[in-house]
Design a protein around this motif. Structure first.
Motif, PDB file in Angstrom:
ATOM      1  N   GLN A   1      11.055  29.368  -1.603  1.00  0.00           N
ATOM      2  CA  GLN A   1      10.582  28.357  -0.670  1.00  0.00           C
ATOM      3  C   GLN A   1       9.271  27.758  -1.173  1.00  0.00           C
ATOM      4  O   GLN A   1       8.575  28.345  -1.997  1.00  0.00           O
ATOM      5  CB  GLN A   1      10.392  28.950   0.712  1.00  0.00           C
ATOM      6  CG  GLN A   1       9.290  29.983   0.798  1.00  0.00           C
ATOM      7  CD  GLN A   1       9.200  30.594   2.176  1.00  0.00           C
ATOM      8  OE1 GLN A   1       9.891  30.180   3.079  1.00  0.00           O
ATOM      9  NE2 GLN A   1       8.354  31.582   2.334  1.00  0.00           N
ATOM     10  N   ILE A   2       8.931  26.592  -0.673  1.00  0.00           N
ATOM     11  CA  ILE A   2       7.699  25.913  -1.062  1.00  0.00           C
ATOM     12  C   ILE A   2       6.531  26.662  -0.432  1.00  0.00           C
ATOM     13  O   ILE A   2       6.546  26.951   0.766  1.00  0.00           O
ATOM     14  CB  ILE A   2       7.726  24.448  -0.603  1.00  0.00           C
ATOM     15  CG1 ILE A   2       8.866  23.717  -1.295  1.00  0.00           C
ATOM     16  CG2 ILE A   2       6.393  23.770  -0.865  1.00  0.00           C
ATOM     17  CD1 ILE A   2       9.082  22.312  -0.793  1.00  0.00           C
ATOM     18  N   PRO A   3       5.510  27.014  -1.218  1.00  0.00           N
ATOM     19  CA  PRO A   3       4.380  27.760  -0.673  1.00  0.00           C
ATOM     20  C   PRO A   3       3.622  26.952   0.372  1.00  0.00           C
ATOM     21  O   PRO A   3       3.566  25.727   0.315  1.00  0.00           O
ATOM     22  CB  PRO A   3       3.489  28.031  -1.884  1.00  0.00           C
ATOM     23  CG  PRO A   3       4.222  27.588  -3.074  1.00  0.00           C
ATOM     24  CD  PRO A   3       5.377  26.767  -2.634  1.00  0.00           C
TER      25      PRO A   3
ATOM     26  N   LYS B   1       2.740  28.312  -6.205  1.00  0.00           N
ATOM     27  CA  LYS B   1       3.923  28.903  -6.823  1.00  0.00           C
ATOM     28  C   LYS B   1       3.756  28.827  -8.337  1.00  0.00           C
ATOM     29  O   LYS B   1       3.585  27.756  -8.902  1.00  0.00           O
ATOM     30  CB  LYS B   1       5.183  28.168  -6.377  1.00  0.00           C
ATOM     31  CG  LYS B   1       6.449  28.825  -6.829  1.00  0.00           C
ATOM     32  CD  LYS B   1       7.641  28.157  -6.198  1.00  0.00           C
ATOM     33  CE  LYS B   1       8.903  28.878  -6.570  1.00  0.00           C
ATOM     34  NZ  LYS B   1      10.053  28.299  -5.897  1.00  0.00           N
ATOM     35  N   VAL B   2       3.798  29.983  -8.993  1.00  0.00           N
ATOM     36  CA  VAL B   2       3.556  30.052 -10.426  1.00  0.00           C
ATOM     37  C   VAL B   2       4.763  30.660 -11.104  1.00  0.00           C
ATOM     38  O   VAL B   2       5.319  31.650 -10.649  1.00  0.00           O
ATOM     39  CB  VAL B   2       2.316  30.913 -10.726  1.00  0.00           C
ATOM     40  CG1 VAL B   2       2.062  30.998 -12.216  1.00  0.00           C
ATOM     41  CG2 VAL B   2       1.104  30.372 -10.008  1.00  0.00           C
ATOM     42  N   PHE B   3       5.179  30.063 -12.209  1.00  0.00           N
ATOM     43  CA  PHE B   3       6.236  30.631 -13.024  1.00  0.00           C
ATOM     44  C   PHE B   3       5.994  30.211 -14.461  1.00  0.00           C
ATOM     45  O   PHE B   3       5.273  29.267 -14.740  1.00  0.00           O
ATOM     46  CB  PHE B   3       7.621  30.197 -12.549  1.00  0.00           C
ATOM     47  CG  PHE B   3       7.861  28.723 -12.641  1.00  0.00           C
ATOM     48  CD1 PHE B   3       8.475  28.182 -13.748  1.00  0.00           C
ATOM     49  CD2 PHE B   3       7.460  27.885 -11.622  1.00  0.00           C
ATOM     50  CE1 PHE B   3       8.692  26.828 -13.839  1.00  0.00           C
ATOM     51  CE2 PHE B   3       7.668  26.529 -11.707  1.00  0.00           C
ATOM     52  CZ  PHE B   3       8.285  25.994 -12.816  1.00  0.00           C
TER      53      PHE B   3
END
Length: 80
Positions: free
Chosen positions: A43-45, A51-53
Protein backbone atom coordinates in the motif's frame (compact mmCIF):
# COMPACT_ATOMS: atom_id res chain seq x y z
CA UNK A 1 -49.21 -39.10 -6.61
CA UNK A 2 -50.09 -37.62 -3.23
CA UNK A 3 -48.31 -34.47 -2.07
CA UNK A 4 -48.56 -33.83 1.66
CA UNK A 5 -48.99 -30.19 2.63
CA UNK A 6 -47.33 -30.76 6.00
CA UNK A 7 -44.31 -32.37 4.35
CA UNK A 8 -44.02 -29.53 1.81
CA UNK A 9 -44.17 -26.88 4.54
CA UNK A 10 -41.54 -28.75 6.54
CA UNK A 11 -39.27 -28.80 3.46
CA UNK A 12 -39.80 -25.07 2.84
CA UNK A 13 -39.07 -24.35 6.51
CA UNK A 14 -35.86 -26.41 6.25
CA UNK A 15 -34.75 -24.49 3.14
CA UNK A 16 -35.42 -21.13 4.84
CA UNK A 17 -33.59 -22.20 8.01
CA UNK A 18 -30.65 -23.57 6.02
CA UNK A 19 -30.40 -20.36 3.94
CA UNK A 20 -30.48 -18.23 7.09
CA UNK A 21 -27.66 -20.25 8.65
CA UNK A 22 -25.55 -20.04 5.49
CA UNK A 23 -26.12 -16.27 5.36
CA UNK A 24 -25.19 -15.92 9.05
CA UNK A 25 -22.06 -18.06 8.61
CA UNK A 26 -20.99 -15.99 5.59
CA UNK A 27 -21.41 -12.72 7.49
CA UNK A 28 -19.47 -14.02 10.51
CA UNK A 29 -16.59 -15.04 8.24
CA UNK A 30 -16.77 -11.67 6.50
CA UNK A 31 -16.54 -9.96 9.90
CA UNK A 32 -13.30 -11.74 10.70
CA UNK A 33 -11.88 -11.25 7.21
CA UNK A 34 -10.16 -7.99 8.09
CA UNK A 35 -8.66 -9.54 11.20
CA UNK A 36 -7.50 -12.74 9.50
CA UNK A 37 -6.13 -11.28 6.26
CA UNK A 38 -2.54 -10.00 6.33
CA UNK A 39 -1.62 -6.36 6.12
CA UNK A 40 -1.21 -5.08 2.58
CA UNK A 41 2.57 -4.71 2.21
CA UNK A 42 2.31 -2.80 -1.05
CA UNK A 43 0.00 0.00 0.00
CA UNK A 44 1.03 3.63 -0.43
CA UNK A 45 2.73 4.88 2.75
CA UNK A 46 0.96 7.52 4.80
CA UNK A 47 2.33 10.29 7.01
CA UNK A 48 6.13 10.64 7.10
CA UNK A 49 6.72 7.05 5.95
CA UNK A 50 8.67 6.43 2.78
CA UNK A 51 8.44 3.28 0.71
CA UNK A 52 11.96 2.10 -0.10
CA UNK A 53 13.06 -0.72 -2.36
CA UNK A 54 16.16 -1.58 -4.30
CA UNK A 55 16.10 -2.60 -7.92
CA UNK A 56 18.99 -4.87 -8.79
CA UNK A 57 20.74 -4.25 -12.07
CA UNK A 58 22.31 -7.62 -12.87
CA UNK A 59 24.23 -6.34 -15.89
CA UNK A 60 26.40 -4.00 -13.76
CA UNK A 61 28.36 -6.93 -12.33
CA UNK A 62 28.93 -8.40 -15.77
CA UNK A 63 26.91 -11.47 -14.88
CA UNK A 64 23.99 -11.01 -17.24
CA UNK A 65 20.97 -12.88 -15.92
CA UNK A 66 21.44 -14.59 -12.54
CA UNK A 67 21.59 -18.36 -12.40
CA UNK A 68 18.73 -20.41 -11.07
CA UNK A 69 20.65 -21.14 -7.86
CA UNK A 70 21.30 -17.41 -7.32
CA UNK A 71 17.64 -16.55 -7.87
CA UNK A 72 16.58 -19.31 -5.46
CA UNK A 73 19.04 -18.07 -2.84
CA UNK A 74 17.63 -14.52 -3.16
CA UNK A 75 14.09 -15.91 -2.97
CA UNK A 76 14.81 -17.63 0.35
CA UNK A 77 16.87 -14.69 1.62
CA UNK A 78 14.06 -12.18 1.10
CA UNK A 79 11.36 -14.64 2.12
CA UNK A 80 8.98 -13.71 -0.69
Amino acid sequence: MIISLRRGLRFIRFIIFFSALVYLFYNVLDLFNGWISPVDQYQIPSGNAVKVFQETDWTVHGEGRPSLAERLRLFYWYGE
